[in-house]
Design an enzyme around this catalytic site. Sequence first.
Site, PDB file in Angstrom:
ATOM      1  N   HIS A 129       0.842  -1.199   0.000  1.00  0.00           N
ATOM      2  CA  HIS A 129       0.000   0.000   0.000  1.00  0.00           C
ATOM      3  C   HIS A 129       0.877   1.249   0.000  1.00  0.00           C
ATOM      4  CE1 HIS A 129      -3.422   2.510   0.605  1.00  0.00           C
ATOM      5  NE2 HIS A 129      -4.208   1.539   1.033  1.00  0.00           N
ATOM      6  N   GLU A 147     -12.125  -0.771   3.040  1.00  0.00           N
ATOM      7  CA  GLU A 147     -11.353   0.462   3.177  1.00  0.00           C
ATOM      8  C   GLU A 147     -12.193   1.609   3.729  1.00  0.00           C
ATOM      9  OE1 GLU A 147      -7.852   2.940   0.759  1.00  0.00           O
ATOM     10  OE2 GLU A 147      -9.371   1.836  -0.364  1.00  0.00           O
TER      11      GLU A 147
END
Length: 331
Positions: free
Chosen positions: A176, A282
């Site tokens: 990420h 998320e």
Amino acid sequence: MIVDCHGHFTTVPTAHTEWRRTQLAAWESGLTPPPYPEIGDDEIAAALAPRQLAMMDERGIDVTLFSPQASAQGHHLGDAEVSLEWARRCNDLVHRATRLFPGRFVGVCQLPQSPGTSLENSVAELRRCVEELGFVGCNLNPDPSGGSWDSPALTDEYWYPLYQAMVDLDVPAMVHVSASANPAVHTTGAYYLNADTTVVMQLLAGDLFADLPALRLVVPHGGGAAPYHWGRFRGLAAMLDRPTPADGLLGNLFFDTCVYHQAGIDLLTRVVPASNLVFGSEMIGAVRVEDPETGHHFDDTRRYLDACALTAAELAQVFAGNARRVYPRMP
């Protein structure tokens, strides 16, 4: 049981964010930053209970693997010492959230990466978070420069000390990036998805999983463009005389379900085997608004999965079973 493998503490108390601003300002001025503020348990609870926890309850999510806000990692800002201090503060705040709400949040750590430096601090912080704080994984930034891509590919031996620590600790990494340093490249709309796609190509072209067969990586946001251009990656593998994506990657690589429309989830679940998908939303993150076409939040990804063509057994894998395999330290 539904486990959301992709959650960030995006609603942190204001004092935490303000300290980061003063930390960076002090570094730029060559001064010592002020002490980290006292943040009470009630402030952390107030930041989570009416928002993250309330939305988890609304959507039937039991547990969230919780990490510091990805876009705020800011690995390209300051120096190695600044990054280490910031990572420790962020991880400690997440740990406090897991202690305040046991069974609802499980910690995943930020690494103190800094461009052009060794991974010594990252290995040490990973071990601290796993062995002392009970965290079950980490977020790994493949481009700590914020967009210059001047770090080696993830298949390079530069990364191997960190990978070896991950294998020793039996924890995975979610790959990420953080915020984009280039205003022409939107952080969540372009940089994140481009980075996910770039990493899949790096892994396809290298021998990382042959060298480290126990290593596990998660590519978020549905794998960037990879599942939606699976034929391109299969063709490139053939041209490069590499194993197919299915043969070379799917023994170690997993994709989350942070794809915010039904057609995208339908395609993802047709292309990628259910055994390689982990549920993720998320929230509260990149897209925080409702879809005017459905009346539901874009990031309510459970709805898309409930409506897709997976069997009940496959859904059980995606919602929780695979998380147990990928994150075996999860209590």
